[in-house]
Design a protein around this motif. Sequence first.
Motif, PDB file in Angstrom:
ATOM      1  N   GLY A  15      29.390 -11.335  13.400  1.00  0.00           N
ATOM      2  CA  GLY A  15      28.702 -12.345  14.177  1.00  0.00           C
ATOM      3  C   GLY A  15      27.840 -13.242  13.315  1.00  0.00           C
ATOM      4  N   ASP A  16      27.340 -14.290  13.933  1.00  0.00           N
ATOM      5  CA  ASP A  16      26.597 -15.354  13.266  1.00  0.00           C
ATOM      6  C   ASP A  16      25.117 -15.216  13.602  1.00  0.00           C
ATOM      7  OD1 ASP A  16      25.567 -17.799  12.383  1.00  0.00           O
ATOM      8  OD2 ASP A  16      27.292 -18.955  13.108  1.00  0.00           O
ATOM      9  N   ILE A  17      24.244 -15.394  12.598  1.00  0.00           N
ATOM     10  CA  ILE A  17      22.810 -15.349  12.883  1.00  0.00           C
ATOM     11  C   ILE A  17      22.399 -16.489  13.812  1.00  0.00           C
ATOM     12  CG2 ILE A  17      22.185 -14.160  10.755  1.00  0.00           C
ATOM     13  CD1 ILE A  17      21.256 -16.894   9.643  1.00  0.00           C
ATOM     14  N   GLY A  18      23.235 -17.525  13.899  1.00  0.00           N
ATOM     15  CA  GLY A  18      22.951 -18.637  14.795  1.00  0.00           C
ATOM     16  C   GLY A  18      23.394 -18.405  16.225  1.00  0.00           C
ATOM     17  N   ASP A  19      24.009 -17.251  16.498  1.00  0.00           N
ATOM     18  CA  ASP A  19      24.452 -16.892  17.851  1.00  0.00           C
ATOM     19  C   ASP A  19      23.289 -16.214  18.572  1.00  0.00           C
ATOM     20  OD1 ASP A  19      25.583 -15.839  20.158  1.00  0.00           O
ATOM     21  OD2 ASP A  19      27.444 -15.222  19.173  1.00  0.00           O
ATOM     22  N   THR A  20      22.488 -17.004  19.248  1.00  0.00           N
ATOM     23  CA  THR A  20      21.268 -16.491  19.878  1.00  0.00           C
ATOM     24  C   THR A  20      21.562 -15.397  20.887  1.00  0.00           C
ATOM     25  OG1 THR A  20      20.214 -18.652  19.592  1.00  0.00           O
ATOM     26  CG2 THR A  20      19.210 -17.147  21.185  1.00  0.00           C
ATOM     27  N   GLN A  21      22.608 -15.576  21.668  1.00  0.00           N
ATOM     28  CA  GLN A  21      22.946 -14.582  22.686  1.00  0.00           C
ATOM     29  C   GLN A  21      23.274 -13.236  22.058  1.00  0.00           C
ATOM     30  OE1 GLN A  21      26.118 -15.736  25.321  1.00  0.00           O
ATOM     31  NE2 GLN A  21      26.032 -13.842  26.514  1.00  0.00           N
ATOM     32  N   LEU A  22      24.074 -13.247  20.986  1.00  0.00           N
ATOM     33  CA  LEU A  22      24.446 -12.002  20.320  1.00  0.00           C
ATOM     34  C   LEU A  22      23.224 -11.316  19.717  1.00  0.00           C
ATOM     35  CD1 LEU A  22      26.457  -9.974  19.130  1.00  0.00           C
ATOM     36  CD2 LEU A  22      26.775 -11.547  17.196  1.00  0.00           C
ATOM     37  N   VAL A  23      22.423 -12.058  18.951  1.00  0.00           N
ATOM     38  CA  VAL A  23      21.260 -11.461  18.301  1.00  0.00           C
ATOM     39  C   VAL A  23      20.265 -10.942  19.344  1.00  0.00           C
ATOM     40  CG1 VAL A  23      19.323 -11.875  16.739  1.00  0.00           C
ATOM     41  CG2 VAL A  23      21.550 -12.906  16.253  1.00  0.00           C
ATOM     42  N   SER A  24      20.106 -11.685  20.425  1.00  0.00           N
ATOM     43  CA  SER A  24      19.172 -11.274  21.479  1.00  0.00           C
ATOM     44  C   SER A  24      19.641 -10.023  22.211  1.00  0.00           C
ATOM     45  CB  SER A  24      18.983 -12.421  22.483  1.00  0.00           C
ATOM     46  OG  SER A  24      18.388 -13.539  21.854  1.00  0.00           O
ATOM     47  N   GLN A  25      20.931  -9.723  22.135  1.00  0.00           N
ATOM     48  CA  GLN A  25      21.457  -8.469  22.686  1.00  0.00           C
ATOM     49  C   GLN A  25      21.298  -7.319  21.701  1.00  0.00           C
ATOM     50  OE1 GLN A  25      25.524  -9.525  23.563  1.00  0.00           O
ATOM     51  NE2 GLN A  25      25.032 -10.404  25.557  1.00  0.00           N
ATOM     52  N   LEU A  26      21.543  -7.607  20.418  1.00  0.00           N
ATOM     53  CA  LEU A  26      21.498  -6.551  19.410  1.00  0.00           C
ATOM     54  C   LEU A  26      20.094  -5.978  19.236  1.00  0.00           C
ATOM     55  CD1 LEU A  26      23.758  -8.050  16.584  1.00  0.00           C
ATOM     56  CD2 LEU A  26      24.322  -6.183  18.145  1.00  0.00           C
ATOM     57  N   LEU A  27      19.087  -6.830  19.261  1.00  0.00           N
ATOM     58  CA  LEU A  27      17.734  -6.364  18.942  1.00  0.00           C
ATOM     59  C   LEU A  27      17.211  -5.336  19.946  1.00  0.00           C
ATOM     60  CD1 LEU A  27      16.094  -9.640  17.566  1.00  0.00           C
ATOM     61  CD2 LEU A  27      17.116  -7.744  16.304  1.00  0.00           C
ATOM     62  N   PRO A  28      17.233  -5.587  21.235  1.00  0.00           N
ATOM     63  CA  PRO A  28      16.773  -4.540  22.157  1.00  0.00           C
ATOM     64  C   PRO A  28      17.726  -3.345  22.229  1.00  0.00           C
ATOM     65  CG  PRO A  28      17.580  -6.450  23.372  1.00  0.00           C
ATOM     66  CD  PRO A  28      17.522  -6.851  21.940  1.00  0.00           C
ATOM     67  N   GLN A  29      19.006  -3.593  21.930  1.00  0.00           N
ATOM     68  CA  GLN A  29      19.972  -2.486  21.978  1.00  0.00           C
ATOM     69  C   GLN A  29      19.696  -1.460  20.880  1.00  0.00           C
ATOM     70  OE1 GLN A  29      24.068  -3.747  21.601  1.00  0.00           O
ATOM     71  NE2 GLN A  29      24.852  -1.637  21.494  1.00  0.00           N
ATOM     72  N   TYR A  30      19.438  -1.941  19.653  1.00  0.00           N
ATOM     73  CA  TYR A  30      19.271  -1.038  18.520  1.00  0.00           C
ATOM     74  C   TYR A  30      17.815  -0.847  18.103  1.00  0.00           C
ATOM     75  CZ  TYR A  30      24.327  -1.225  17.976  1.00  0.00           C
ATOM     76  OH  TYR A  30      25.678  -1.122  18.180  1.00  0.00           O
ATOM     77  N   LEU A  54      14.977 -16.465  13.901  1.00  0.00           N
ATOM     78  CA  LEU A  54      13.534 -16.341  14.078  1.00  0.00           C
ATOM     79  C   LEU A  54      13.147 -16.372  15.553  1.00  0.00           C
ATOM     80  CD1 LEU A  54      12.301 -18.648  11.187  1.00  0.00           C
ATOM     81  CD2 LEU A  54      11.716 -16.214  11.428  1.00  0.00           C
ATOM     82  N   GLU A  55      13.776 -17.246  16.306  1.00  0.00           N
ATOM     83  CA  GLU A  55      13.481 -17.331  17.740  1.00  0.00           C
ATOM     84  C   GLU A  55      13.795 -16.015  18.443  1.00  0.00           C
ATOM     85  OE1 GLU A  55      12.791 -20.507  20.246  1.00  0.00           O
ATOM     86  OE2 GLU A  55      11.401 -19.907  18.672  1.00  0.00           O
ATOM     87  N   ALA A  56      14.974 -15.457  18.162  1.00  0.00           N
ATOM     88  CA  ALA A  56      15.357 -14.188  18.787  1.00  0.00           C
ATOM     89  C   ALA A  56      14.448 -13.055  18.321  1.00  0.00           C
ATOM     90  CB  ALA A  56      16.815 -13.869  18.464  1.00  0.00           C
ATOM     91  N   THR A  57      14.095 -13.074  17.037  1.00  0.00           N
ATOM     92  CA  THR A  57      13.223 -12.034  16.491  1.00  0.00           C
ATOM     93  C   THR A  57      11.829 -12.112  17.104  1.00  0.00           C
ATOM     94  OG1 THR A  57      14.423 -12.074  14.386  1.00  0.00           O
ATOM     95  CG2 THR A  57      12.223 -11.092  14.376  1.00  0.00           C
ATOM     96  N   HIS A  58      11.308 -13.307  17.234  1.00  0.00           N
ATOM     97  CA  HIS A  58       9.977 -13.480  17.817  1.00  0.00           C
ATOM     98  C   HIS A  58       9.941 -12.976  19.261  1.00  0.00           C
ATOM     99  CE1 HIS A  58       6.819 -16.300  19.676  1.00  0.00           C
ATOM    100  NE2 HIS A  58       6.200 -15.294  19.107  1.00  0.00           N
ATOM    101  N   ALA A  59      10.972 -13.309  20.017  1.00  0.00           N
ATOM    102  CA  ALA A  59      11.032 -12.854  21.411  1.00  0.00           C
ATOM    103  C   ALA A  59      11.090 -11.331  21.487  1.00  0.00           C
ATOM    104  CB  ALA A  59      12.245 -13.465  22.104  1.00  0.00           C
ATOM    105  N   TYR A  60      11.844 -10.707  20.590  1.00  0.00           N
ATOM    106  CA  TYR A  60      11.947  -9.241  20.539  1.00  0.00           C
ATOM    107  C   TYR A  60      10.627  -8.623  20.099  1.00  0.00           C
ATOM    108  CZ  TYR A  60      13.090  -4.800  18.197  1.00  0.00           C
ATOM    109  OH  TYR A  60      13.094  -3.495  17.749  1.00  0.00           O
ATOM    110  N   TRP A  61      10.043  -9.164  19.044  1.00  0.00           N
ATOM    111  CA  TRP A  61       8.830  -8.584  18.446  1.00  0.00           C
ATOM    112  C   TRP A  61       7.641  -8.608  19.400  1.00  0.00           C
ATOM    113  CZ3 TRP A  61       4.455 -11.641  17.087  1.00  0.00           C
ATOM    114  CH2 TRP A  61       3.455 -10.952  16.381  1.00  0.00           C
ATOM    115  N   ARG A  62       7.480  -9.698  20.139  1.00  0.00           N
ATOM    116  CA  ARG A  62       6.295  -9.801  20.995  1.00  0.00           C
ATOM    117  C   ARG A  62       6.343  -8.844  22.173  1.00  0.00           C
ATOM    118  NH1 ARG A  62       7.569 -15.911  23.127  1.00  0.00           N
ATOM    119  NH2 ARG A  62       9.182 -15.370  24.670  1.00  0.00           N
ATOM    120  N   GLU A  63       7.513  -8.266  22.466  1.00  0.00           N
ATOM    121  CA  GLU A  63       7.636  -7.300  23.556  1.00  0.00           C
ATOM    122  C   GLU A  63       7.519  -5.855  23.075  1.00  0.00           C
ATOM    123  OE1 GLU A  63       7.717  -8.142  26.719  1.00  0.00           O
ATOM    124  OE2 GLU A  63       7.654 -10.263  26.135  1.00  0.00           O
ATOM    125  N   LEU A  64       7.403  -5.650  21.775  1.00  0.00           N
ATOM    126  CA  LEU A  64       7.290  -4.291  21.253  1.00  0.00           C
ATOM    127  C   LEU A  64       5.941  -3.685  21.609  1.00  0.00           C
ATOM    128  CD1 LEU A  64       8.750  -4.730  17.637  1.00  0.00           C
ATOM    129  CD2 LEU A  64       9.865  -3.616  19.589  1.00  0.00           C
TER     130      LEU A  64
END
Length: 352
Positions: free
Chosen positions: A56-71, A107-117
Motif C-alpha cells: 500500500g501507499d503512505i498516501g492512501d489515507t483510508q488504508l493507513v487510517s485502518q491499519l493504525l487502530p487495527q495494529y 502525518l494526518e492519519a498518524t495525528h488522528a490516531y495518536w490523539r485518541e491514544l
Amino acid sequence: MILVTGGAGFIGSNFVLDWLAQSDEQIINLDKLTYAGNLQNLAPLSQDSRHIFVKGDIGDTQLVSQLLPQYQPRAILNLAAESHVDRSILGPEDFIQTNILGTFRLLEATHAYWRELESAAKQSFRFLHVSTDEVYGSLRKDESAFTEAHRYEPNSPYSASKAASDHLVRAYHHTYGLPILTTNCSNNYGPFQFPEKLIPLMIVNALAGKSLPVYGDGQQVRDWLYVADHCSAIRRVLERGTPGETYNIGGWNEKPNIEIVQTICSLLEESYPNTNFHNLITYVQDRPGHDRRYAIDATKIERELDWRPVETFATGIRKTIQWYLNNRQWVTDVQTGAYQEWIKTHYAGLQS
C-alpha cells in the motif's frame, strides 16, 4: 509493534531484517512496491509471524487510517520515499506525490490516531521520519560539515521534496504536539541497493564488462554511510531521541566519486586478477545542478545518544562488493525492462 513504511526498499529492508534479528517485536511493513521495492529482499521472513507485510501507499489515507487502530503500533518509522536525484530531474511529479503529499497524508492519519491514544501510550508514541543530507544543499571544499542547525538549501527536485516533508514533520510537532523525530543521513551503501545508485551501478556494470559512467570530473564529494550503521542509528534515535529533535547520521567518510569508482575497480581486480576494470571508467556529461559536496557532522548523535558508525569505508565497501558477488541472481532479477529503459534513456548521448 512498530509500523515501518517503505520496508521493502533498500534501507527499509535492511532495517526490517536487522530489527527482527535483534528483537521479537512485530513489524507492520507498508510498502507500495515501486521499482525499487522488492519483497525478495525479505525472503527470509516469508514465514515469520513477526513480519506483517501490507502492500500500500503512505498516501492512501483510508488504508493507513485502518491499519493504525487495527495494529496499534507504538511507533511509526517513515522510510517511504522516492529517492534518486537523476529520476527526480527526469520526472519530478512522483517525488512530489510520495515525498510531500504522501508524508502529509501519513502525518494526518498518524495525528488522528495518536490523539485518541490513552495517556501512557500517547506519551511514549514516536513518529520517526528518515530524511537526507541533501536538504542542506551543497558545500564548498573548505566549508564545515552540515550540522542540524544548517540552513535548508535544496537544489534538486528530490532534495526539495524531502525538505518539504521535513518541514511538514516539524510543523506537526510544533503545531499539534505530535512526538516526532527526524534523521538526516548521508549517502548509504550496502546490500539490496538498487543498481541505479553509484556504488551498485559500478559493481554491476564492471562485472558485466560495461562502461563505468562518472559524472563530470568525478570530484563530487559525498559522506558514505554503511546501511547497517544507518539502521543501528535509527534504532538508537527511536530508543533515546528527544521528541522534536533532528539527528544527523553520517559515516565520517568523505570521498570524491572518482575515488569510490577506482576503489571498486581495485577490489574487484583482487577477485579477477587478470581483468583491468579501471579501463571501463568513462567520464560523461555532468547532470544538471549537481551538488559539489555533502558532509555530515554527526557529533550531536554521538554526544547525546552515544552512537558512532562501526564500519569504515574500507570495511563497508568490501562487504558490499562481496554481497553483490554472492547475489548475482538478485541483480539479474531486479534488472527488469523498466531498469534497462531508464539506463538507456538517461545515459544515451552523455559520452563527453
